[in-house]
Design a protein around this motif. Structure first.
Motif, PDB file in Angstrom:
ATOM      1  N   ILE A 117       0.831  -1.208   0.000  1.00 22.92           N
ATOM      2  CA  ILE A 117       0.000   0.000   0.000  1.00 22.92           C
ATOM      3  C   ILE A 117       0.866   1.258   0.000  1.00 22.92           C
ATOM      4  O   ILE A 117       0.627   2.200  -0.779  1.00 22.92           O
ATOM      5  CB  ILE A 117      -0.949  -0.003   1.222  1.00 22.92           C
ATOM      6  N   LEU A 118       1.880   1.289   0.862  1.00 27.22           N
ATOM      7  CA  LEU A 118       2.746   2.466   0.928  1.00 27.22           C
ATOM      8  C   LEU A 118       3.584   2.607  -0.346  1.00 27.22           C
ATOM      9  O   LEU A 118       3.879   3.728  -0.784  1.00 27.22           O
ATOM     10  CB  LEU A 118       3.647   2.391   2.156  1.00 27.22           C
ATOM     11  N   GLY A 119       3.952   1.476  -0.939  1.00 26.95           N
ATOM     12  CA  GLY A 119       4.651   1.523  -2.215  1.00 26.95           C
ATOM     13  C   GLY A 119       3.772   2.136  -3.295  1.00 26.95           C
ATOM     14  O   GLY A 119       4.232   2.965  -4.106  1.00 26.95           O
ATOM     15  N   MET A 120       2.494   1.750  -3.313  1.00 29.07           N
ATOM     16  CA  MET A 120       1.552   2.337  -4.264  1.00 29.07           C
ATOM     17  C   MET A 120       1.377   3.830  -4.000  1.00 29.07           C
ATOM     18  O   MET A 120       1.263   4.640  -4.935  1.00 29.07           O
ATOM     19  CB  MET A 120       0.208   1.622  -4.170  1.00 29.07           C
ATOM     20  N   PHE A 121       1.380   4.204  -2.715  1.00 29.56           N
ATOM     21  CA  PHE A 121       1.269   5.626  -2.359  1.00 29.56           C
ATOM     22  C   PHE A 121       2.469   6.411  -2.888  1.00 29.56           C
ATOM     23  O   PHE A 121       2.307   7.474  -3.505  1.00 29.56           O
ATOM     24  CB  PHE A 121       1.166   5.768  -0.840  1.00 29.56           C
ATOM     25  N   LEU A 122       3.681   5.885  -2.650  1.00 30.41           N
ATOM     26  CA  LEU A 122       4.880   6.564  -3.134  1.00 30.41           C
ATOM     27  C   LEU A 122       4.890   6.650  -4.656  1.00 30.41           C
ATOM     28  O   LEU A 122       5.263   7.684  -5.238  1.00 30.41           O
ATOM     29  CB  LEU A 122       6.136   5.826  -2.654  1.00 30.41           C
ATOM     30  N   ASN A 123       4.455   5.581  -5.311  1.00 30.72           N
ATOM     31  CA  ASN A 123       4.383   5.596  -6.770  1.00 30.72           C
ATOM     32  C   ASN A 123       3.374   6.622  -7.265  1.00 30.72           C
ATOM     33  O   ASN A 123       3.618   7.332  -8.245  1.00 30.72           O
ATOM     34  CB  ASN A 123       4.005   4.215  -7.307  1.00 30.72           C
ATOM     35  N   GLY A 124       2.229   6.688  -6.576  1.00 26.07           N
ATOM     36  CA  GLY A 124       1.203   7.656  -6.962  1.00 26.07           C
ATOM     37  C   GLY A 124       1.689   9.093  -6.822  1.00 26.07           C
ATOM     38  O   GLY A 124       1.472   9.928  -7.708  1.00 26.07           O
ATOM     39  N   VAL A 125       2.361   9.371  -5.693  1.00 26.87           N
ATOM     40  CA  VAL A 125       2.905  10.724  -5.480  1.00 26.87           C
ATOM     41  C   VAL A 125       3.969  11.031  -6.532  1.00 26.87           C
ATOM     42  O   VAL A 125       4.014  12.135  -7.092  1.00 26.87           O
ATOM     43  CB  VAL A 125       3.497  10.849  -4.061  1.00 26.87           C
ATOM     44  N   SER A 126       4.823  10.044  -6.824  1.00 26.79           N
ATOM     45  CA  SER A 126       5.874  10.234  -7.822  1.00 26.79           C
ATOM     46  C   SER A 126       5.278  10.569  -9.187  1.00 26.79           C
ATOM     47  O   SER A 126       5.723  11.511  -9.868  1.00 26.79           O
ATOM     48  CB  SER A 126       6.741   8.977  -7.940  1.00 26.79           C
ATOM     49  N   GLN A 127       4.262   9.821  -9.586  1.00 22.96           N
ATOM     50  CA  GLN A 127       3.665  10.043 -10.896  1.00 22.96           C
ATOM     51  C   GLN A 127       2.909  11.370 -10.945  1.00 22.96           C
ATOM     52  O   GLN A 127       2.917  12.061 -11.976  1.00 22.96           O
ATOM     53  CB  GLN A 127       2.750   8.885 -11.253  1.00 22.96           C
ATOM     54  N   ALA A 128       2.281  11.726  -9.833  1.00 25.24           N
ATOM     55  CA  ALA A 128       1.585  13.018  -9.788  1.00 25.24           C
ATOM     56  C   ALA A 128       2.580  14.171  -9.922  1.00 25.24           C
ATOM     57  O   ALA A 128       2.346  15.133 -10.677  1.00 25.24           O
ATOM     58  CB  ALA A 128       0.798  13.139  -8.482  1.00 25.24           C
ATOM     59  N   LEU A 129       3.690  14.081  -9.201  1.00 27.04           N
ATOM     60  CA  LEU A 129       4.723  15.118  -9.297  1.00 27.04           C
ATOM     61  C   LEU A 129       5.325  15.166 -10.701  1.00 27.04           C
ATOM     62  O   LEU A 129       5.556  16.251 -11.254  1.00 27.04           O
ATOM     63  CB  LEU A 129       5.829  14.844  -8.275  1.00 27.04           C
ATOM     64  N   ALA A 130       5.565  13.974 -11.270  1.00 22.53           N
ATOM     65  CA  ALA A 130       6.146  13.919 -12.613  1.00 22.53           C
ATOM     66  C   ALA A 130       5.212  14.549 -13.642  1.00 22.53           C
ATOM     67  O   ALA A 130       5.661  15.261 -14.550  1.00 22.53           O
ATOM     68  CB  ALA A 130       6.447  12.471 -12.989  1.00 22.53           C
ATOM     69  N   THR A 131       3.912  14.314 -13.494  1.00 19.41           N
ATOM     70  CA  THR A 131       2.941  14.900 -14.416  1.00 19.41           C
ATOM     71  C   THR A 131       2.857  16.411 -14.233  1.00 19.41           C
ATOM     72  O   THR A 131       2.843  17.179 -15.213  1.00 19.41           O
ATOM     73  CB  THR A 131       1.547  14.271 -14.197  1.00 19.41           C
TER      74      THR A 131
END
Length: 335
Positions: free
Chosen positions: A157-171
């Motif tokens: 779950i936390l890995g998905m959270f970090l990935n989500g934040v990363s992709q949001a920042l990248a976008t």
């Protein structure tokens, strides 16, 4: 008993020819298939005006070297994590280590887009430590959070959270194209320079893994057993975390996130060579290297001339194995 004792010896005999076959097959097969004579000439009598020779030297050879190294690093990291935590489900891709690396790499692409291969490795290493601390910190706050299945769920779950934040920042900062490499594990785009820079850090991580291996064997039997043998638990666990963070950070910096190898391979190594972590770490590394290299070869052959993402190939084996572990091991820690 003699058969069990002979397994490591037989594996050692098989390793050199298997390595040669793996490297030759990896260099030969792809969108364009080369014969052995072309590969030989490209390696030892290269004509730098010949495009095939350039592809073999600048793409195919770094690709197989990278696959072998990354498979080795991730498998050893998984073995160390499973031994230290006595958790059959522990691995860098599940416990947030890889996701932390990608998160910090994303930040570096946003705020320091001209990062050198060396600084990229350092950022990835820092991210690995932060990801690991994040997952275990949250797990400590949750009742029964450190049990195998709970920790795996929290890490996912936390890995998905970090990935989500990363992709949001990248976008938001319009760097999605720049970081797509680390999400899609494109072995064919591996940079030979980053392989060279990774070697010194990898040697440190591997040496630490070897130093702690005997203590990890004791810790895998329980903290009380390890303390009874005079092992400094805090020191060994910190060194283990350092080794895992180094090896995982290097792997992510080189090719991005690779899933399931750190989960599957240590179990296979443990089955083949027993519970001694000196043996487990060595053979997990070897098996992990071969596993990723052949998964990469299969990814090129399954739908030619297109390449299937190597993460799909590892998941085809990893997902059933993950479900098998949950069903067989349940929430129990291994002793």
């Amino acid at each position: 008993m003699s058969k069990i004792r002979n397994k490591p010896t037989l594996l050692l005999i098989v390793i050199p020819p298997a390595l040669i076959v793996t490297m030759i097959c990896s260099v030969m097969y792809g969108a364009t298939t080369y014969d052995v004579s072309t590969v030989w000439r490209a390696m030892f009598h290269a004509d730098f005006s010949n495009m095939d020779h350039l592809i073999i030297r600048n793409s195919r050879i770094p690709r197989v070297v990278g696959a072998l190294l990354v498979g080795l690093f991730i498998a050893i990291s998984g073995a160390l994590m499973q031994g230290m935590t006595r958790n059959f489900l522990a691995s860098p891709s599940i416990m947030g280590v890889s996701d932390g690396s990608i998160f910090v790499i994303t930040l570096s692409m946003i705020f320091m887009p001209n990062a050198t291969p060396l600084t990229l490795i350092l950022y990835s290493f820092v991210g690995s430590i932060l990801g690991l601390l994040f997952v275990f910190g949250v797990a400590n706050l949750i009742p029964n959070g450190l049990s195998p299945i709970s920790l795996a769920i929290i890490g996912t779950i936390l890995g998905m959270f970090l990935n989500g934040v990363s992709q949001a920042l990248a976008t938001y900062f319009q760097v999605s194209q720049n970081i797509s490499y680390w999400y899609n594990s494109r072995l064919h785009e591996i940079d030979p320079i980053i392989i060279k820079w990774s070697i010194p850090f990898a040697l440190i991580g591997l040496i630490i893994a070897w130093i702690v291996s005997k203590s990890i064997t004791a810790i895998s039997l329980g903290d009380e057993v390890a303390q009874g043998l005079g092992i400094d638990l805090l020191k060994i666990k910190l060194l283990t975390i350092l080794s895992v963070a180094l090896l995982t950070g290097i792997s992510v910096a080189m090719v991005g996130k690779i899933t399931f190898i750190g989960l599957i391979i240590p179990h296979i190594a443990r089955f083949l060579v027993g519970e001694d972590y000196k043996r487990i770490i060595f053979f997990a590394g070897v098996l992990g290297a071969f596993f990723l290299a052949w998964a990469d070869i299969a990814s090129r052959l399954i739908n030619p001339p297109f390449e299937t993402p190597v993460g799909v190939m590892t998941a085809l084996v990893g997902v059933p194995f993950f479900l098998y572990l949950i069903r067989i091991k349940g929430g129990k820690q291994h002793a």
